[in-house]
Design a protein around this motif. Sequence first.
Motif, short mmCIF file in Angstrom:
data_model
loop_
_atom_site.label_atom_id
_atom_site.label_comp_id
_atom_site.label_asym_id
_atom_site.label_seq_id
_atom_site.Cartn_x
_atom_site.Cartn_y
_atom_site.Cartn_z
N ASP A 1 0.56 -1.09 0.08
CA ASP A 1 -0.22 0.17 -0.05
C ASP A 1 0.70 1.38 -0.26
O ASP A 1 0.28 2.47 -0.21
CB ASP A 1 -1.12 0.19 1.48
N LEU A 2 2.20 1.25 0.16
CA LEU A 2 3.14 2.20 0.09
C LEU A 2 3.35 2.26 -1.78
O LEU A 2 3.97 1.75 -2.13
CB LEU A 2 4.00 1.76 0.75
N ASN A 3 3.60 4.04 -1.44
CA ASN A 3 3.41 4.54 -2.69
C ASN A 3 5.55 5.11 -3.04
O ASN A 3 6.17 4.73 -4.08
CB ASN A 3 3.51 5.74 -2.70
N PHE A 4 5.87 4.76 -1.66
CA PHE A 4 7.74 5.30 -1.74
C PHE A 4 8.51 4.71 -0.89
O PHE A 4 7.64 4.86 0.30
CB PHE A 4 8.06 6.86 -2.16
N VAL A 5 9.01 4.15 -1.62
CA VAL A 5 10.44 3.02 -0.18
C VAL A 5 11.47 3.22 0.05
O VAL A 5 11.86 3.30 -1.59
CB VAL A 5 9.84 1.91 -0.03
N TYR A 6 12.56 2.93 1.30
CA TYR A 6 13.83 3.28 0.82
C TYR A 6 14.01 2.12 1.97
O TYR A 6 13.78 1.23 2.33
CB TYR A 6 14.34 4.40 1.50
N ALA A 7 15.43 1.65 1.31
CA ALA A 7 16.21 -0.28 2.14
C ALA A 7 17.00 0.89 2.12
O ALA A 7 17.91 1.91 1.75
CB ALA A 7 16.59 -0.28 0.50
N THR B 1 13.42 13.93 1.80
CA THR B 1 12.76 13.42 0.70
C THR B 1 11.39 12.94 1.41
O THR B 1 10.10 13.17 1.02
CB THR B 1 13.37 12.67 -0.32
N LEU B 2 10.79 11.99 1.84
CA LEU B 2 9.96 11.52 2.77
C LEU B 2 9.27 12.16 2.75
O LEU B 2 7.78 11.81 3.20
CB LEU B 2 10.93 10.52 3.75
N ARG B 3 9.42 13.38 4.23
CA ARG B 3 9.03 14.45 4.57
C ARG B 3 8.03 15.06 3.14
O ARG B 3 6.56 14.95 3.87
CB ARG B 3 9.82 15.33 5.07
N THR B 4 8.96 15.87 1.71
CA THR B 4 8.30 15.63 1.21
C THR B 4 6.65 15.29 0.01
O THR B 4 5.97 15.46 0.05
CB THR B 4 8.95 16.10 0.19
N ARG B 5 6.93 13.53 0.27
CA ARG B 5 6.49 13.26 -0.25
C ARG B 5 4.81 12.41 0.98
O ARG B 5 3.94 11.94 0.15
CB ARG B 5 6.85 11.70 -0.82
N PHE B 6 5.29 12.74 1.88
CA PHE B 6 4.67 12.49 2.66
C PHE B 6 3.39 13.77 3.31
O PHE B 6 2.20 13.69 3.28
CB PHE B 6 5.49 11.95 4.57
N ARG B 7 4.41 14.53 3.17
CA ARG B 7 2.94 15.86 2.99
C ARG B 7 2.09 16.22 2.06
O ARG B 7 1.48 16.54 2.07
CB ARG B 7 3.94 17.18 3.03
N ALA B 8 2.66 15.27 0.85
CA ALA B 8 1.62 15.13 -0.40
C ALA B 8 0.83 14.36 -0.39
O ALA B 8 0.17 13.77 -1.82
CB ALA B 8 2.91 15.45 -2.30
N GLY B 9 1.02 13.50 0.92
CA GLY B 9 -0.04 12.59 0.98
C GLY B 9 0.39 11.18 0.33
O GLY B 9 -0.39 10.05 0.25
N GLU B 10 1.73 11.21 -0.01
CA GLU B 10 1.61 9.65 -0.07
C GLU B 10 1.95 8.55 1.00
O GLU B 10 2.75 8.84 2.06
CB GLU B 10 3.18 9.55 -1.17
#
Length: 276
Positions: free
Chosen positions: A83-89, A110-119
Motif C-alpha cells: 500500500d506504500l508509494n515510495f520506499v527506502y531500503a 524526500t520522505l517528508r515531502t512525499r508524506f506531505r503530498a499524501g503518499e
Amino acid sequence: MAGTNSERELLTEGPAIVLVEPQMGENIGMVARAMANFGLAELRLVNPRDGWPNERAQATASKADHVIAGTKVYDTLEEAIADLNFVYATTARERDGFKPVRSPVVAAETLRTRFRAGEGVGILFGRERWGLSNEEVALADEIVTFPVNPAFASLNIAQAVLLMSYEWMKSGMDDLGEVRFQAMEQTPSTKEQLFGFFDQLEEALDARNYFHPPAKKPKMVDNLRAVLSRRAFTEQEISVLRGVISSLDRFSRQYPRGSRAPEKTKERPKDDSSGE
C-alpha cells in the motif's frame, strides 16, 4: 533522560518502519522505543522469527505501548509494502549501482515531502546479522546509507531506526510549530527588574566588604554590571538570582539554615555559703 509526559501531544505520524525477519524480541522493543522518541508509530514486521506478540519486545519498549499495540505482521515483504508509494531500503553494503543512494538527511527530506503530498512512505530495515538481500533491496525505490566508520560499519537495527527517526523529526521542525515544541514561556525582564537585581547584589556585596578599596568601587560596579548584562535575562531568571542573594543575606556561612550563634554562658559566681 526524562521519561514520558502524558500532558504533551503524542506524535504518531510519518513513514512506516518495516523490519524484515527480525530475530529478537528485545530488538523489536528497542526499535519501538526509538520510533516513539521521534514521533513515529507505524511498525510493520515481516515474518518475525519468534512470532508475535512478543513479551520481550513489550518489556524493552519502555512504554512505547502505542507502537507495540499497533504493530502489524506480514508473511512477505511484498505484502508489507503493497500500500506504500515510495520506499527506502537501508543498507551499509555496496550494491549494484542501479538505485540512487541517499544520505539520511536527504532521505528524510524526500520522505517528508512525499508524506506531505499524501503518499504512503516507508523505510526497510534488514535482519540483525546480515541486513537486506539484493532481492529485497530491489523492491525499494532508493537506498539510504549511513556515514559510518568504514572499518566498523555495522549498526544494530535499533540504532539504524533511531538515526532515521531522528532525521525524520528534524526534517519537520518547521511543521512542529507552537503546539509540538513549546518551550516553557519565558518573559524577558524589564530594565527596571534588572536594575533592582543590580542594587540588591551590590548591597549584599557592600555588606561583605567586596568593594575594597573604596576608591575602586565605581569601576568594580561598572565591571560587575557589564558582566551581568551581556545577555537578556528573563523575569524567571532574575527571580532565581534575587532569591539566591536573599538567602545569602539571611544565613551566614558560619551559621547556615537560620541557626543562631551560641550564646556565651555567663560564669556562675562561686558559692560562698560554706562559710570557709
